[in-house]
Scaffold this motif. Structure first.
Motif, short mmCIF file in Angstrom:
data_model
loop_
_atom_site.label_atom_id
_atom_site.label_comp_id
_atom_site.label_asym_id
_atom_site.label_seq_id
_atom_site.Cartn_x
_atom_site.Cartn_y
_atom_site.Cartn_z
N SER A 43 31.21 40.93 32.30
CA SER A 43 29.83 40.54 31.99
C SER A 43 29.61 40.72 30.49
O SER A 43 29.96 41.76 29.93
N LEU A 44 29.05 39.71 29.87
CA LEU A 44 28.82 39.73 28.43
C LEU A 44 27.39 39.34 28.13
O LEU A 44 26.75 38.61 28.90
N LYS A 45 26.88 39.82 27.01
CA LYS A 45 25.59 39.35 26.55
C LYS A 45 25.74 37.93 25.99
O LYS A 45 26.81 37.55 25.53
N ARG A 65 38.80 24.06 29.38
CA ARG A 65 37.70 23.54 30.18
C ARG A 65 36.77 24.70 30.56
O ARG A 65 37.22 25.82 30.81
N LEU A 66 35.48 24.40 30.60
CA LEU A 66 34.47 25.39 30.96
C LEU A 66 33.50 24.73 31.94
O LEU A 66 32.99 23.64 31.68
N ALA A 67 33.27 25.41 33.08
CA ALA A 67 32.40 24.85 34.11
C ALA A 67 31.45 25.93 34.62
O ALA A 67 31.70 27.13 34.47
N THR A 68 30.36 25.50 35.22
CA THR A 68 29.43 26.42 35.86
C THR A 68 29.10 25.89 37.26
O THR A 68 28.93 24.68 37.44
N PRO A 69 29.02 26.76 38.29
CA PRO A 69 29.38 28.18 38.24
C PRO A 69 30.88 28.42 38.43
O PRO A 69 31.37 29.49 38.13
N SER A 70 31.61 27.41 38.99
CA SER A 70 33.05 27.57 39.19
C SER A 70 33.67 26.18 39.32
O SER A 70 32.97 25.18 39.54
N PHE A 71 34.99 26.13 39.23
CA PHE A 71 35.67 24.84 39.38
C PHE A 71 35.79 24.42 40.84
O PHE A 71 35.97 23.24 41.14
N ASP A 72 35.67 25.37 41.77
CA ASP A 72 35.70 25.02 43.19
C ASP A 72 34.38 24.44 43.66
O ASP A 72 34.34 23.59 44.56
N PRO A 94 22.83 32.30 29.16
CA PRO A 94 23.00 33.12 30.37
C PRO A 94 23.41 32.27 31.57
O PRO A 94 22.92 31.15 31.76
N GLY A 95 24.33 32.79 32.38
CA GLY A 95 24.79 32.06 33.55
C GLY A 95 26.15 32.55 34.01
O GLY A 95 26.70 33.52 33.48
N ILE A 96 26.69 31.88 35.03
CA ILE A 96 28.01 32.18 35.58
C ILE A 96 28.95 31.03 35.20
O ILE A 96 28.61 29.86 35.40
N LYS A 116 36.78 33.99 35.50
CA LYS A 116 35.33 33.89 35.67
C LYS A 116 34.65 34.89 34.74
O LYS A 116 35.15 36.01 34.55
N ILE A 117 33.52 34.50 34.15
CA ILE A 117 32.75 35.41 33.31
C ILE A 117 31.27 35.26 33.63
O ILE A 117 30.82 34.22 34.14
N PHE A 118 30.51 36.31 33.34
CA PHE A 118 29.07 36.33 33.56
C PHE A 118 28.38 36.57 32.22
O PHE A 118 28.73 37.51 31.49
N ILE A 119 27.42 35.73 31.89
CA ILE A 119 26.68 35.86 30.64
C ILE A 119 25.26 36.30 30.97
O ILE A 119 24.52 35.60 31.67
N ASP A 120 24.88 37.50 30.48
CA ASP A 120 23.55 38.04 30.72
C ASP A 120 22.59 37.58 29.64
O ASP A 120 22.98 37.27 28.51
#
Length: 318
Positions: A43-45, A65-72, A94-96, A116-120
């Motif tokens: 989790s990151l700011k 590549r970057l996707a939200t919330p996941s590639f699945d 902020p997001g997943i 996977k990363i979480f942005i607060d």
């Protein structure tokens, strides 16, 4: 005799080895990209995120590549970009997210490695780096009032623009007073003067601000001088088909220049023209006999200023 017999064989082997190295690209399908940072599940700011991975031998570039919330269960593919190095940076809200990398070369690619990363959410801008869009770095232009643009940050309330003469952004002479705006682009209202500039933008809100992101640019609106044609001289009769063109280019204290030579069999240059970007005051071409040729030149600088064409010369290959 044995030594003489072995030398050609060794030479052939060496040539084959060199050819194989050039012609065959290693298959990297079984290789794996090792992701380094940010780690899986962290989790990151909200800030500028530096994505880093290990180099894959024989990979010439990497697909990020970057996707939200996941590639699945993808809702949005935010980024699909190529990188030649093993790091790339983006500002994330902020997001997943999931990020993934694969190595590529001309013949194959690895599979994707995914984290996977979480942005607060945060209101602190100090961890962000503003991404400048236009003009590009070390940009040459003859537009006296250019437009500047950058990527916005959702938690920023305003942006501060600064431009100084020269390359010392901290201590250089301000060309204009600082400009505050809530937009992500602006156009100068004061015309630039010839020379180098450093410009930068930072973002701020009530609690914090980013550092300035900066770039260099050079303004030049001076038209370069026309080349002076030397040989072949005007009206010259020549007995050889291999012809060397020579000229002199006037000195220019502005942005770098390049010369263009146009060669034609049409005195009005309406058809059959050959265009050549040339340098160092000479250019050699093999020309057919029994034809009259016409040539003229011009000079263009990196800022886009054009000298116009010289008066054409003609010569005949007998």
């Amino acid at each position: 005799m044995k030594i003489h017999f072995l030398i050609p064989i060794l030479l052939v082997c060496m040539l084959i080895g060199a050819c194989e190295k050039d012609l065959f690209v290693k298959d990297i399908a079984d290789e794996k990209v090792v992701l380094l940072s940010p780690g899986n599940g962290v989790s990151l700011k909200a800030q500028t995120i530096n994505f880093i991975w290990e180099e894959v031998e024989d990979a010439t570039n990497y697909r990020f590549r970057l996707a939200t919330p996941s590639f699945d269960s993808i809702q949005l593919l935010l980024i699909d970009s190529m990188a030649s190095k093993t790091t790339i940076s983006f500002n994330l809200n902020p997001g997943i997210y999931e990020w993934q990398i694969r190595g590529e070369n001309e013949g194959s690619n690895t599979g994707y490695s995914t984290y996977k990363i979480f942005i607060d959410s945060t209101s602190d801008l100090s961890g962000f780096q503003l991404v400048l869009s236009t003009p590009g770095d070390s940009f040459y232009t003859n537009v006296s009032k250019p437009q500047f643009s950058w990527e916005g940050l959702p938690i920023a309330s305003e942006y501060n623009y600064k431009i100084v003469k020269g390359v010392d952004f901290e201590n250089g002479e301000l060309f204009t007073s600082k400009i505050n705006t809530d937009k992500t682009s602006l156009t100068l209202t004061k015309a630039l003067e010839n020379g180098f500039y450093t410009w930068g933008i930072n973002a701020e809100n009530d609690n914090s601000k980013t550092n300035y992101s900066t770039r260099f640019m050079y303004f030049d609106d001076q038209v370069p001088g026309k080349p002076q044609l030397k040989t072949p001289t005007n009206g010259e009769l020549r007995n050889i088909g291999n012809t060397t063109f020579t000229w002199t280019t006037p000195s220019d204290n502005g942005s770098p220049v390049r010369d263009s030579l146009i060669l034609s069999t049409d005195s009005l240059f309406r058809s059959g023209n050959k265009y050549h970007l040339v340098s160092n005051g000479s250019y050699t071409d093999s020309l057919a006999r029994g034809i009259t040729y016409y040539w003229k030149m011009s000079t263009t600088d990196r800022a886009g200023n054009w000298s116009g064409y010289t008066t054409p010369f003609n010569f005949t290959i007998q």
